[in-house]
Design an enzyme around this catalytic site. Structure first.
Site, short mmCIF file in Angstrom:
data_model
loop_
_atom_site.label_atom_id
_atom_site.label_comp_id
_atom_site.label_asym_id
_atom_site.label_seq_id
_atom_site.Cartn_x
_atom_site.Cartn_y
_atom_site.Cartn_z
N TYR A 103 0.81 -1.21 0.00
CA TYR A 103 0.00 0.00 0.00
C TYR A 103 0.85 1.27 0.00
O TYR A 103 1.74 1.44 0.85
CB TYR A 103 -0.94 0.02 1.22
CG TYR A 103 -1.70 1.32 1.31
CD1 TYR A 103 -2.73 1.60 0.43
CD2 TYR A 103 -1.36 2.29 2.25
CE1 TYR A 103 -3.41 2.80 0.50
CE2 TYR A 103 -2.03 3.49 2.32
CZ TYR A 103 -3.05 3.75 1.44
OH TYR A 103 -3.71 4.95 1.48
N HIS A 143 -2.87 16.28 -2.36
CA HIS A 143 -3.34 16.41 -0.98
C HIS A 143 -3.12 17.81 -0.40
O HIS A 143 -3.61 18.11 0.69
CB HIS A 143 -2.66 15.38 -0.08
CG HIS A 143 -3.20 13.98 -0.27
ND1 HIS A 143 -3.16 13.31 -1.47
CD2 HIS A 143 -3.79 13.12 0.61
CE1 HIS A 143 -3.71 12.13 -1.33
NE2 HIS A 143 -4.10 11.98 -0.07
N ASN A 177 1.29 10.92 6.21
CA ASN A 177 0.58 10.09 7.18
C ASN A 177 1.16 10.36 8.56
O ASN A 177 2.33 10.08 8.81
CB ASN A 177 0.74 8.61 6.83
CG ASN A 177 -0.57 7.98 6.40
OD1 ASN A 177 -1.62 8.37 6.88
ND2 ASN A 177 -0.49 7.01 5.51
N TYR A 182 -19.34 30.43 45.57
CA TYR A 182 -18.62 29.27 45.04
C TYR A 182 -17.33 29.64 44.32
O TYR A 182 -16.36 28.88 44.36
CB TYR A 182 -19.51 28.50 44.06
CG TYR A 182 -20.62 27.69 44.68
CD1 TYR A 182 -20.82 27.65 46.06
CD2 TYR A 182 -21.48 26.94 43.88
CE1 TYR A 182 -21.85 26.91 46.62
CE2 TYR A 182 -22.51 26.19 44.42
CZ TYR A 182 -22.69 26.18 45.79
OH TYR A 182 -23.71 25.44 46.33
N ARG A 233 -15.04 29.83 47.30
CA ARG A 233 -15.04 28.67 48.19
C ARG A 233 -14.64 27.38 47.46
O ARG A 233 -14.02 26.48 48.04
CB ARG A 233 -16.42 28.51 48.81
CG ARG A 233 -16.45 27.50 49.91
CD ARG A 233 -17.81 27.27 50.56
NE ARG A 233 -18.92 28.06 50.12
CZ ARG A 233 -20.17 27.60 50.01
NH1 ARG A 233 -20.43 26.34 50.30
NH2 ARG A 233 -21.15 28.38 49.63
N PHE A 251 -2.40 6.26 12.35
CA PHE A 251 -2.60 7.66 11.96
C PHE A 251 -3.89 8.24 12.52
O PHE A 251 -4.12 9.44 12.44
CB PHE A 251 -2.64 7.77 10.43
CG PHE A 251 -3.59 6.78 9.80
CD1 PHE A 251 -4.96 6.91 9.93
CD2 PHE A 251 -3.10 5.69 9.10
CE1 PHE A 251 -5.84 6.00 9.36
CE2 PHE A 251 -3.97 4.77 8.52
CZ PHE A 251 -5.34 4.93 8.65
N GLU A 257 -12.40 5.54 4.08
CA GLU A 257 -12.10 6.21 5.35
C GLU A 257 -13.43 6.68 5.95
O GLU A 257 -13.82 7.83 5.83
CB GLU A 257 -11.11 7.35 5.10
CG GLU A 257 -9.79 6.82 4.55
CD GLU A 257 -8.91 7.87 3.90
OE1 GLU A 257 -9.23 9.07 4.01
OE2 GLU A 257 -7.90 7.49 3.29
#
Length: 508
Positions: free
Chosen positions: A47, A77, A197, A281, A284, A329, A413
């Site tokens: 791959y 990409h 990746n 609060y 405290r 990844f 994906e």
């Protein structure tokens, strides 16, 4: 098992040391590269090495196109959009990528590794758009932009080593390479995939915030202690016996910090028997609220540190010669942790704003809005507006990104982490909380001035005295934006904390 060499508290020193020592990585790099070369020779599909990517994993690529395959991977990409990432985040991404490649499980070529190493050593930091990652299959688009200058595309931040981030401007990568006597390189099989990746955007955002959080949390306790003194609050809720009965670590640490900062307080002694039963609060419950945020940050820090010392490539090149595909990844561990950290920090800002509001109400002898002559002067009225605005924005930013997912790559994906969104939101929440605490610091210091001649506890007094040496008491309205900016600088620097610790002991 990968050895843990990068620690969040020494993030920059550890990374720089490992990058300087990267020559020792060359043996592991060479061995993993030899595995890739042998795999290419056996004719089987691997791959991303001799196949397409994502939904195209079933398409075998011919030997003559393997380098072009990696180049096309970066170009296809690199579709990030939006404003660039902050310079420091981009630089951290580059160093984190270089470190994880150097561990020797990615099969990257020595030529590509060496060029990235040159970029890091010479502060050649790529310009990286901030939007476009899904936080699974790695931070693909941001890492593609980070890697583009290797092949002569994209941009660097100019300025050279040592230049401040705010003075840097984008410059064309080819021009910057020529200025350094360099030419673009040709990517080898597996290089492009090893580069994109990974979880380096998510990791950089998380690590950047976590490295600063221990100081911010200590400062939040110091600022709260100053408000407590100014409001003549009770020390009783910080009694060690209370917290031993609910022993969350963060809660106990916060209570101990406040007790230490309030030692020898004349203000506390002056109202010890005033008859007040309980404080609101926001005073405290400081140990419970600050402490819960501390524990959440501690968890997030552990997750981030594990990731910094991990290999998050795919496929992985193992020492026995296997090349295996997996899902390291996927950013889910980071996404969940950073969402949690954003919620925790947001709550620190939320309770801080409540103390700011309380300081303005005119309790126990304090003038309303912390100025004697109001009407003509607005005093500290409007800084509280700013704090309230940031608190409200943080509530929106604290909506978790990790619960969302959109299928991509034609369904290959089909579940993604959205961890990049978690990381970017965390950056924004952190910066907002710094500003909110700076506003409380300025407001509490102003209120404390009205308690004179009574002195607060030793730690608070030392911090207040140092602050007043830098920023004077406000007698009338002036340009408050400058006051907030200066307060933020004091909050971020270590000197204010060091003055407090010199008087009362080291804060947890």
């Amino acid at each position: 098992m990968v050895e843990s060499k990068i620690r969040v508290e020494h993030l920059y020193e550890d990374l720089d040391r490992e990058i300087r020592n990267s020559e020792s990585s060359r043996s592991a790099l060479q061995k993993s590269r030899e595995v890739v070369d042998r795999a290419l020779a056996d004719g089987r599909p691997y791959y991303g090495i001799n196949t397409g990517f994502g939904a195209l994993a079933g398409k075998k690529i011919g030997a003559g196109d393997l380098s072009k395959l990696q180049t096309n991977l970066l170009l296809s990409h690199a579709v990030g959009v939006g404003p660039p990432l902050p310079f420091e985040i981009s630089r951290l991404m580059l160093k984190l990528k270089l470190y994880t490649l150097g561990l020797g499980y990615s099969g990257v070529s020595l030529q590509t590794f060496d060029r990235l190493h040159y970029f890091a050593e010479n502060d050649l930091i790529p310009v990286i758009p901030s939007r476009g990652s899904l936080g699974a299959s790695g931070d693909l688009a941001p890492l593609a932009h980070m890697s583009l200058p290797l092949i002569g595309y994209g941009e660097f931040w100019d300025g050279g080593p040592g230049a401040s981030a705010d003075r840097r401007k984008p410059v064309d990568a080819v021009k910057a390479l020529k200025d350094h006597g360099l030419e673009p390189i040709s990517l080898q099989p597996k290089d492009g995939l090893a580069l994109i990746n990974g979880t380096q955007l998510m990791s950089a955002c998380g690590a950047w915030v976590m490295e600063k959080c221990s100081h911010l949390l200590a400062m939040a306790d110091l600022v709260a202690a100053m408000s407590l003194e100014a409001l003549q609050g009770s020390i009783v809720p910080f009694d060690e016996r209370i917290h031993s009965l609910r022993p969350h670590p963060g809660q106990s640490d916060v209570a101990a910090n406040v007790r230490s900062l309030l030692k020898e307080s004349e203000i506390l002694d002056s109202h010890r028997h005033c008859g007040k039963v309980q404080d609101p609060y926001c005073l405290r419950c400081v140990p419970q609220v600050h402490g819960a945020s501390r524990d959440a940050i501690r968890h997030t820090r552990n997750v981030i540190e594990t990731e910094l010392n991990s290999v998050n490539d795919n496929p992985l090149v193992l020492e026995n010669g296997d090349i295996v595909s997996g899902g390291n990844f996927h950013g889910q561990p980071l996404a969940l942790a950073m969402d949690y950290a954003a919620i925790a920090l947001s709550e620190m800002g939320s309770i801080s704003e409540r103390r700011i509001y309380l300081l303005l109400e005119g309790h126990d002898g304090l003038p309303k809005l912390l100025m004697q002559e109001t009407g003509i002067n607005s005093g500290f009225m409007i800084p509280q507006y700013t704090a309230a605005s940031l608190v409200s924005e943080n509530k929106i930013l604290s909506h978790p990104a990790s619960v969302d997912s959109i299928p991509t790559s034609l369904g290959q994906e089909d579940h993604v982490s959205m961890g990049s969104i978690s990381g970017l939101k965390l950056l924004q929440v952190f910066e907002h909380v710094e500003t909110i605490l700076a506003i409380e610091l300025m407001t509490a210091a102003q209120a404390l001035d009205f308690r004179k001649p009574l002195k607060p506890g030793r730690g608070v007094l030392a911090a207040h005295d140092y602050l007043r040496s830098q920023i004077p008491h406000l007698e009338e309205d002036r340009y408050m934006r400058e006051e907030i900016d200066r307060g933020k600088v004091l909050l971020k620097e270590k000197k204010l904390r060091e003055h407090a610790e010199s008087a009362s002991g080291k804060l947890k």
